[in-house]
Design a protein around this motif. Sequence first.
Motif, short mmCIF file in Angstrom:
data_model
loop_
_atom_site.label_atom_id
_atom_site.label_comp_id
_atom_site.label_asym_id
_atom_site.label_seq_id
_atom_site.Cartn_x
_atom_site.Cartn_y
_atom_site.Cartn_z
N LEU A 131 39.40 -0.73 7.15
CA LEU A 131 38.12 -0.53 6.59
C LEU A 131 38.21 0.42 5.27
O LEU A 131 37.59 -0.85 3.91
N CYS A 132 39.06 1.17 5.09
CA CYS A 132 39.27 2.02 4.16
C CYS A 132 40.07 0.42 2.36
O CYS A 132 39.75 0.35 1.49
N SER A 297 36.19 -7.36 11.36
CA SER A 297 34.56 -7.18 12.72
C SER A 297 35.45 -6.25 13.77
O SER A 297 35.16 -5.78 14.28
N THR A 298 36.92 -5.91 13.69
CA THR A 298 37.46 -5.55 14.93
C THR A 298 37.83 -3.94 14.60
O THR A 298 37.82 -3.04 15.02
N ALA A 299 38.09 -4.01 13.14
CA ALA A 299 37.95 -2.44 12.27
C ALA A 299 37.30 -1.54 12.65
O ALA A 299 36.66 -0.27 13.35
N LEU A 300 35.79 -1.86 12.83
CA LEU A 300 34.48 -1.51 12.18
C LEU A 300 34.03 -1.52 14.07
O LEU A 300 33.63 -0.17 14.32
N ALA A 301 34.61 -2.82 14.78
CA ALA A 301 33.99 -2.65 16.57
C ALA A 301 35.28 -1.03 17.06
O ALA A 301 34.79 0.21 18.22
N ASP A 313 32.80 -3.06 25.49
CA ASP A 313 32.02 -2.07 25.87
C ASP A 313 30.92 -1.69 24.91
O ASP A 313 29.61 -1.46 25.08
N LYS A 314 31.35 -0.34 23.84
CA LYS A 314 30.94 -0.05 23.04
C LYS A 314 31.06 -0.67 21.56
O LYS A 314 30.58 -0.69 20.97
N GLY A 315 32.47 -0.39 21.45
CA GLY A 315 32.09 -1.12 19.70
C GLY A 315 32.12 -2.81 19.67
O GLY A 315 30.83 -2.05 18.49
#
Length: 367
Positions: A131-132, A297-301, A313-315
């Motif tokens: 993300l960074c 999207s995967t890093a944020l999740a 189930d959460k991300g």
Amino acid sequence: MAETVAYPDLPTESPMGAPLDWAWLRGAKSEWGVHPKPSARGLTMLDIATGTYGEVPDRPKHRSMAPRGADVDDDTADMGYILNRKTDVWADNVVELYEEAVARQWSATRDIPWGELTELPSDLEHAICQLCTLLTEVEMIAADLPAKWMWRLNHDFIEAKMFLCTQIMDEARHAEVFRKRALANGGGLLLSRSGPTSLLRTIIEAKTYTQASALMHLLGEGFVLDIFRMGELIAPTDVEKRIFRMCMQDEARHVAYGTMHLRYAVEHDPDVAEEIHEALDVGEGVLIDFGTAPDVSTALAVLLAGGTEHVEDKGFPLSMELTVKQLTSYLARCERAGLNRLERTQIPLDMLGIDVEPIKAAAGSAR
Ligand SMILES: [Fe+2]
Ligand SMILES: [Fe+2]
């Protein structure tokens, strides 16, 4: 008007024989004798916007670097400015935002508790580093873009120029803080994909400043602002929480300027609305591709899930919440700016479950 005072006879030539000019002492026509009162904060730009000094012309007479309010020679140099209408750049909140920006500068070196970072599980460290990496990449567009246009702004809009200078400094600090975070805790910079860079190119190549402002302030920075607003959930530790909070203050100012600039432009020149809509028609598509890009999207999740274990189930559900928030607040900002995107946007509102009532209610509100 300048006060007429009788000065004693003064020499017309210097000791070296050069001609001397005393017009500044006894011939100036500019307003004299102003006594702005400092406010509780000190002497602000709002305090000195007094008398004629507070009047910002719709179409400045000159295109020179002469300070607004001074007596200007008729043959003053033309600097070649192309943004010469107040509607091109102005926002009613820009003077206040400049003061706020100056008052709230912070240091990525000093104001982040770097010493509190502790080793994280590998998946989380990778995710925050990814993300960074992305944020370090995209932050600088919001410095490059004002820099590209600033020297074309008529100097009579000095407060708008000064505000853009603060934005450039803010973005340098954002690029700095995310680069530092990527390197600070045993990780590093990860993947830079072609997609995000294409988006940046769309923004920097906008044909007019107002289109650029719509793409950058309203759309791009608005989306980043919502990421920062969800920083409490995204940040793996208090260090990143602090980073997101500090950046959020700055980003909110940039978005507030852009929203009010577009509102000012549309109110005073309704024809400009179509130009902005056309830019946003393209920009929305590009930004959605960017937001749904597989790495982002995967890093944020993973960050939202607190690790890879609960990513499904959460991300992903939390990540969808973030997307809905980003789109809702973007469309509400458009309404505040006087741009009705609800009738025009290609964003699948029903499919995403976006409630349009709060968006419609935003029309006419200031922030
Ligand atoms: Fe930023
Ligand atoms: Fe920004």
